[in-house]
Every structure is written in structure tokens, then in C-alpha cells.
Design an enzyme around this catalytic site. Structure first.
Site, PDB file in Angstrom:
ATOM      1  N   ASP A  90      -5.870  26.311  -4.369  1.00 15.40           N
ATOM      2  CA  ASP A  90      -6.437  25.607  -5.502  1.00 15.40           C
ATOM      3  C   ASP A  90      -5.823  24.228  -5.434  1.00 15.40           C
ATOM      4  O   ASP A  90      -4.608  24.077  -5.267  1.00 15.40           O
ATOM      5  CB  ASP A  90      -6.123  26.294  -6.834  1.00 15.40           C
ATOM      6  CG  ASP A  90      -6.970  25.708  -7.956  1.00 15.40           C
ATOM      7  OD1 ASP A  90      -8.168  25.456  -7.729  1.00 15.40           O
ATOM      8  OD2 ASP A  90      -6.444  25.492  -9.058  1.00 15.40           O
TER       9      ASP A  90
ATOM     10  N   LYS B 249      -5.929  11.939   7.882  1.00 10.43           N
ATOM     11  CA  LYS B 249      -5.744  12.559   6.568  1.00 10.43           C
ATOM     12  C   LYS B 249      -4.896  13.823   6.683  1.00 10.43           C
ATOM     13  O   LYS B 249      -3.991  14.056   5.880  1.00 10.43           O
ATOM     14  CB  LYS B 249      -7.105  12.887   5.938  1.00 10.43           C
ATOM     15  CG  LYS B 249      -6.989  13.568   4.585  1.00 10.43           C
ATOM     16  CD  LYS B 249      -8.347  13.962   4.035  1.00 10.43           C
ATOM     17  CE  LYS B 249      -8.187  14.812   2.795  1.00 10.43           C
ATOM     18  NZ  LYS B 249      -9.466  15.349   2.318  1.00 10.43           N
TER      19      LYS B 249
END
Length: 192
Positions: free
Chosen positions: A69, A171
Site C-alpha cells: 500500500d 526511479k
């Protein structure tokens, strides 16, 4: 090792597949195991929501699983969108959520924010948690076309570009998700 990644999100799956490529993990998604369910994230923390998803897969399919999450935490918005990042505007449309944050940030001088990712691993019935964060600031407008979600407005500290202006490899070197995954991989190495 076979692991299920509890997601239907193809962007997250692609990002994580690149990270696990050298870890000796065969990754499968919810779609791959025939789980069509949208698992309700009813927790009030990143940890709770990740655990709900990983436990669901283990309980219903009996498979070792991890779930994440993650979300954007903006200081000027008192921590929002946080766990509601995927539906902050009241919609699951990433573009609307992004616009909602930009609208709420108009006129704000404090633009500090962080991306948070919590991974919950259920391995042989036991739950283990791993947390990664990356600090940064919010741009005043979108820049870049790579990535997903809030990437076009998030500028990590020590960088002059947004996540969406970086290659996936760039990233992945610094992201919140890669930091949490690194902890997960280190843990799994102690178990094999």
C-alpha cells in the site's frame, strides 16, 4: 521462489518485475492466479491496508504473497492524500486525483511531501512488514510522461526533475517502493 504480488495494477507490476528480475523470484499477479476480486482496503494505515491484501490472498488461495500500500503524503495537506491516494478526488481516475492535489496546493509555499510504500509479506502464514519512504517536494504543474499516479508532480530531494521525467531504472534506484522491496529481498535471503 514463487510469490504472488497482490495487485491488478499493471504499472506497479511492471515496476516490481524490473526490481525482482535478479532476485530469483517468479512473480505472479492476482490476475495470474485467477483472482478477479478488488480487495477492499479498509484499514487506516498503509500497514493495515497492505496486510489486508496479503492476508486475503493467503487465506483464499493458500499462496505466499506480498502486497503493498503506497501513497503520497503532503505536509501542507496534513498528510493527505495518504492512504486515500488512489481515490483522493472521489474517483479512481489518476488524472483527477492529480488535479485535485494540484488544486488544493495552489498558493501553498510549503510543498514538502513524501511517497510511502509499505509491503506486507505473508510467508507460510506469518506476516512481515517493510516500509520505504522518499522525501521530496511537489511541483506546481505536471512534468514528464513516465510513471503513474502522482509521479508527474513529485520531485525527490536532490533532483531537479519529477519521477515522471525519470526512466524506470532511475526511479527504481531511489523510490519508496524499491526501498521497501530491498528490505523484503534481504529478509527473503535469510529464509532460503
Amino acid at each position: 521462489m514463487d510469490l504472488i504480488f497482490a495487485t491488478h495494477n499493471p504499472h506497479k507490476l511492471e515496476e516490481i518485475q524490473k526490481l525482482v528480475a535478479d532476485a530469483g523470484i517468479r512473480l505472479r499477479s492476482l490476475t495470474d492466479i485467477g483472482c478477479r476480486d478488488e480487495i477492499d482496503e479498509t484499514g487506516d494505515t498503509f500497514e493495515a491496508n497492505a496486510t489486508i491484501k496479503s492476508n486475503y490472498v493467503f487465506q483464499h488461495f493458500g499462496l505466499n504473497c506480498f502486497a503493498d500500500d503506497s501513497g503520497l503524503v503532503v505536509d501542507a495537506l496534513h498528510g493527505e492524500p495518504g492512504i486515500y491516494s488512489a481515490r483522493y478526488s472521489g474517483s479512481r481516475d489518476p488524472k483527477l486525483n492529480l488535479e485535485w492535489v494540484l488544486d488544493r496546493m495552489q498558493g501553498q509555499t510549503n510543498r514538502t511531501a513524501r511517497f510511502v510504500s509499505v509491503i506486507s509479506l505473508v510467508l507460510n502464514g506469518q506476516t512481515h512488514l517493510f516500509r520505504g519512504e522518499v522525501e521530496g517536494n511537489l511541483a506546481t504543474e505536471c512534468a514528464g510522461v513516465a510513471g503513474f499516479g502522482y509521479d508527474p508532480i513529485f520531485i525527490p530531494n536532490s533532483y531537479a526533475c519529477t519521477f515522471a521525467e525519470m526512466s524506470l531504472a532511475e526511479k527504481n534506484r531511489i523510490s519508496h517502493r524499491s526501498k521497501a522491496l530491498t528490505q523484503l529481498f534481504q529478509f527473503l535471503k535469510t529464509r532460503t
